[in-house]
Design a protein around this motif. Structure first.
Motif, PDB file in Angstrom:
ATOM      1  N   HIS A  44       0.868  -1.174   0.000  1.00  0.00           N
ATOM      2  CA  HIS A  44       0.000   0.000   0.000  1.00  0.00           C
ATOM      3  C   HIS A  44       0.905   1.224   0.000  1.00  0.00           C
ATOM      4  N   GLY A  45       0.799   2.047  -1.014  1.00  0.00           N
ATOM      5  CA  GLY A  45       1.627   3.255  -1.036  1.00  0.00           C
ATOM      6  C   GLY A  45       3.090   2.930  -1.255  1.00  0.00           C
ATOM      7  N   ASP A  46       3.941   3.791  -0.729  1.00  0.00           N
ATOM      8  CA  ASP A  46       5.383   3.695  -0.961  1.00  0.00           C
ATOM      9  C   ASP A  46       6.085   3.488   0.384  1.00  0.00           C
ATOM     10  N   PRO A  47       6.302   2.235   0.783  1.00  0.00           N
ATOM     11  CA  PRO A  47       6.893   1.991   2.113  1.00  0.00           C
ATOM     12  C   PRO A  47       8.302   2.581   2.228  1.00  0.00           C
ATOM     13  N   ARG A  48       8.591   3.152   3.375  1.00  0.00           N
ATOM     14  CA  ARG A  48       9.890   3.812   3.569  1.00  0.00           C
ATOM     15  C   ARG A  48      10.708   3.212   4.696  1.00  0.00           C
ATOM     16  N   ARG A  49      10.062   2.459   5.580  1.00  0.00           N
ATOM     17  CA  ARG A  49      10.780   1.946   6.763  1.00  0.00           C
ATOM     18  C   ARG A  49      10.662   0.422   6.768  1.00  0.00           C
ATOM     19  N   TRP A 111      12.492  -7.723  22.420  1.00  0.00           N
ATOM     20  CA  TRP A 111      13.370  -7.284  21.337  1.00  0.00           C
ATOM     21  C   TRP A 111      13.780  -5.839  21.562  1.00  0.00           C
ATOM     22  N   PRO A 112      14.930  -5.447  21.008  1.00  0.00           N
ATOM     23  CA  PRO A 112      15.305  -4.031  21.082  1.00  0.00           C
ATOM     24  C   PRO A 112      14.335  -3.177  20.262  1.00  0.00           C
ATOM     25  N   ASP A 113      14.432  -1.868  20.433  1.00  0.00           N
ATOM     26  CA  ASP A 113      13.555  -0.955  19.684  1.00  0.00           C
ATOM     27  C   ASP A 113      13.927  -0.993  18.205  1.00  0.00           C
ATOM     28  N   LEU A 114      13.002  -1.439  17.376  1.00  0.00           N
ATOM     29  CA  LEU A 114      13.243  -1.541  15.929  1.00  0.00           C
ATOM     30  C   LEU A 114      12.411  -0.521  15.158  1.00  0.00           C
ATOM     31  N   GLY A 115      11.890   0.467  15.874  1.00  0.00           N
ATOM     32  CA  GLY A 115      11.089   1.490  15.213  1.00  0.00           C
ATOM     33  C   GLY A 115       9.687   0.974  14.907  1.00  0.00           C
ATOM     34  N   LEU A 142       5.184  -4.567  16.398  1.00  0.00           N
ATOM     35  CA  LEU A 142       6.055  -3.449  16.038  1.00  0.00           C
ATOM     36  C   LEU A 142       5.675  -2.808  14.697  1.00  0.00           C
ATOM     37  N   LEU A 143       4.953  -3.534  13.835  1.00  0.00           N
ATOM     38  CA  LEU A 143       4.561  -2.984  12.533  1.00  0.00           C
ATOM     39  C   LEU A 143       3.613  -1.793  12.682  1.00  0.00           C
ATOM     40  N   ALA A 144       3.735  -0.859  11.752  1.00  0.00           N
ATOM     41  CA  ALA A 144       2.747   0.213  11.669  1.00  0.00           C
ATOM     42  C   ALA A 144       1.403  -0.388  11.250  1.00  0.00           C
ATOM     43  N   PRO A 145       0.281   0.200  11.661  1.00  0.00           N
ATOM     44  CA  PRO A 145      -1.023  -0.292  11.194  1.00  0.00           C
ATOM     45  C   PRO A 145      -1.052  -0.322   9.661  1.00  0.00           C
ATOM     46  N   GLY A 146      -1.530  -1.446   9.115  1.00  0.00           N
ATOM     47  CA  GLY A 146      -1.527  -1.606   7.659  1.00  0.00           C
ATOM     48  C   GLY A 146      -0.208  -2.104   7.108  1.00  0.00           C
ATOM     49  N   ALA A 270      23.377 -26.883 -11.492  1.00  0.00           N
ATOM     50  CA  ALA A 270      22.277 -25.911 -11.503  1.00  0.00           C
ATOM     51  C   ALA A 270      21.853 -25.692 -10.059  1.00  0.00           C
ATOM     52  N   VAL A 271      21.109 -24.647  -9.810  1.00  0.00           N
ATOM     53  CA  VAL A 271      20.513 -24.416  -8.492  1.00  0.00           C
ATOM     54  C   VAL A 271      19.018 -24.661  -8.639  1.00  0.00           C
ATOM     55  N   ARG A 272      18.550 -25.717  -7.974  1.00  0.00           N
ATOM     56  CA  ARG A 272      17.135 -26.068  -8.071  1.00  0.00           C
ATOM     57  C   ARG A 272      16.532 -26.127  -6.671  1.00  0.00           C
ATOM     58  N   THR A 273      15.504 -25.324  -6.469  1.00  0.00           N
ATOM     59  CA  THR A 273      14.790 -25.346  -5.194  1.00  0.00           C
ATOM     60  C   THR A 273      13.441 -24.663  -5.397  1.00  0.00           C
ATOM     61  N   ARG A 274      12.722 -24.489  -4.325  1.00  0.00           N
ATOM     62  CA  ARG A 274      11.451 -23.779  -4.368  1.00  0.00           C
ATOM     63  C   ARG A 274      11.410 -22.819  -3.187  1.00  0.00           C
ATOM     64  N   ARG A 275      10.936 -21.612  -3.449  1.00  0.00           N
ATOM     65  CA  ARG A 275      10.760 -20.635  -2.375  1.00  0.00           C
ATOM     66  C   ARG A 275       9.265 -20.385  -2.193  1.00  0.00           C
ATOM     67  N   SER A 276       8.845 -20.358  -0.938  1.00  0.00           N
ATOM     68  CA  SER A 276       7.452 -20.069  -0.591  1.00  0.00           C
ATOM     69  C   SER A 276       7.405 -18.724   0.113  1.00  0.00           C
ATOM     70  N   VAL A 277       6.418 -17.922  -0.250  1.00  0.00           N
ATOM     71  CA  VAL A 277       6.312 -16.570   0.289  1.00  0.00           C
ATOM     72  C   VAL A 277       4.905 -16.341   0.847  1.00  0.00           C
ATOM     73  N   TRP A 278       4.831 -15.730   2.009  1.00  0.00           N
ATOM     74  CA  TRP A 278       3.559 -15.318   2.607  1.00  0.00           C
ATOM     75  C   TRP A 278       3.635 -13.810   2.867  1.00  0.00           C
ATOM     76  N   ALA A 279       2.627 -13.091   2.412  1.00  0.00           N
ATOM     77  CA  ALA A 279       2.529 -11.655   2.687  1.00  0.00           C
ATOM     78  C   ALA A 279       1.305 -11.448   3.570  1.00  0.00           C
ATOM     79  N   ALA A 280       1.525 -10.915   4.777  1.00  0.00           N
ATOM     80  CA  ALA A 280       0.447 -10.804   5.758  1.00  0.00           C
ATOM     81  C   ALA A 280       0.401  -9.389   6.327  1.00  0.00           C
ATOM     82  N   ARG A 281      -0.805  -8.855   6.429  1.00  0.00           N
ATOM     83  CA  ARG A 281      -0.953  -7.455   6.848  1.00  0.00           C
ATOM     84  C   ARG A 281      -1.413  -7.335   8.286  1.00  0.00           C
ATOM     85  N   ARG A 282      -0.867  -6.332   8.959  1.00  0.00           N
ATOM     86  CA  ARG A 282      -1.407  -5.941  10.271  1.00  0.00           C
ATOM     87  C   ARG A 282      -2.584  -5.013  10.004  1.00  0.00           C
ATOM     88  N   THR A 283      -3.776  -5.478  10.325  1.00  0.00           N
ATOM     89  CA  THR A 283      -4.975  -4.673  10.009  1.00  0.00           C
ATOM     90  C   THR A 283      -5.414  -3.840  11.210  1.00  0.00           C
TER      91      THR A 283
END
Length: 283
Positions: A44-49, A111-115, A142-146, A270-283
């Motif tokens: 969403h938008g242009d993440p900066r942090r 955890w230490p302060d990660l902003g 620690l995530l910003a809302p959204g 060759a390099v053969r593998t599979r990567r799995s990705v999950w994108a999850a939002r703090r709502t």
């Protein structure tokens, strides 16, 4: 006693250095796939942090900065050596003003302060956590809302050899992986997990899942031979006691950089593998 401590420190630095080399080769070989994953993210938008959790030597940090050149990244890792390398690379790229390194053990209760980041990147790190549920709840808090939590995991170590190799012990790599999987099942129970339900349990809304098949041939890419060498040396260190003696002999022939059967002399890697990705939002 001091001598023993010094030896231990030397061994630790050697192991740290060897792992750092593998991380750098991994970043180089998989760079295109990593860039594709970042472009796929439902942002969403242009993440900066950003926070790069268990950053290693900075594969994620610099991939994120490549696509978001105005951003700032906090790179967190438990290895001073890895963070030192990451800092040196940030200086060499002229982005040291945008990169902060934080030494921390992510298995600690606090955890230490990660902003307040817009995005937390966790690549190849969650399955190492002693309590991944706690880690994901910490990320959520620690995530910003959204904000977005991105978990990237690889389906075990990559494979490099054809199934018919080596000629005298075909299927060697399958047997190495089987031995490694037995060890990992004992020590890394979350390896290969489906992170969707765990992200949901931590309070996230999973917005996307992606499977990326990796198949990079070594033609004209010397890094792949070095990457195979580094990974299979580490595998040997872990599983030697579990291997058939003939398999160990065949593996050592592949790892002998001066020998005629060296991995570095092969033209079929060759390099053969599979990567799995999950994108999850703090709502």
């Amino acid at each position: 006693m001091t001598h023993t401590h010094a030896q231990h420190q030397d061994h630790h630095h050697d192991a740290d250095g060897a792992q750092a080399e593998i991380l750098e080769l991994d970043a180089e070989v998989l760079a295109e796939h990593t860039a594709d994953i970042i472009r796929w993210l439902p942002l969403h938008g242009d993440p900066r942090r950003f926070v790069d959790l268990a950053s290693g030597t900075g594969a994620g940090t610099f991939a994120l900065l490549d696509q978001f050149p105005e951003a700032h990244v906090t790179a967190v890792d438990a290895s001073p050596g890895h963070l030192r390398r990451l800092g040196e690379k940030a200086c060499a790229r002229g982005v040291d003003g945008q990169v902060r390194t934080v030494l921390a053990n992510l298995d600690d209760a606090t955890w230490p302060d990660l902003g307040t980041p817009d995005l937390v990147w966790a690549s190849g790190s969650m399955h190492h956590m002693a309590d991944p549920g706690h880690a994901l709840r910490s990320v959520h808090d620690l995530l910003a809302p959204g904000g977005l939590c991105v978990v990237v995991e690889m389906a075990g170590l990559p494979r490099f050899l054809p199934a018919t190799a080596p000629a005298d012990r075909p299927g060697l790599e399958d047997r190495l992986h089987a031995a490694g999987d037995r060890l990992h099942a004992r020590h890394l129970p979350h390896r290969g997990a489906d992170w969707g339900p765990m992200l949901t349990a931590a309070g996230f809304t999973v917005e996307g899942e992606l499977l990326v098949d990796v198949d990079v041939t070594a033609a004209g890419n010397a890094a792949i031979g070095q990457y195979a060498l580094g990974v299979l040396r580490r595998v040997r260190g872990a599983v030697a006691a579990e291997l058939d003696p003939d398999d160990l002999v065949a593996l050592d022939r592949l790892l002998d950089v001066d020998g005629p059967h060296s991995l570095l002399r092969r033209d079929d890697l060759a390099v053969r593998t599979r990567r799995s990705v999950w994108a999850a939002r703090r709502t």
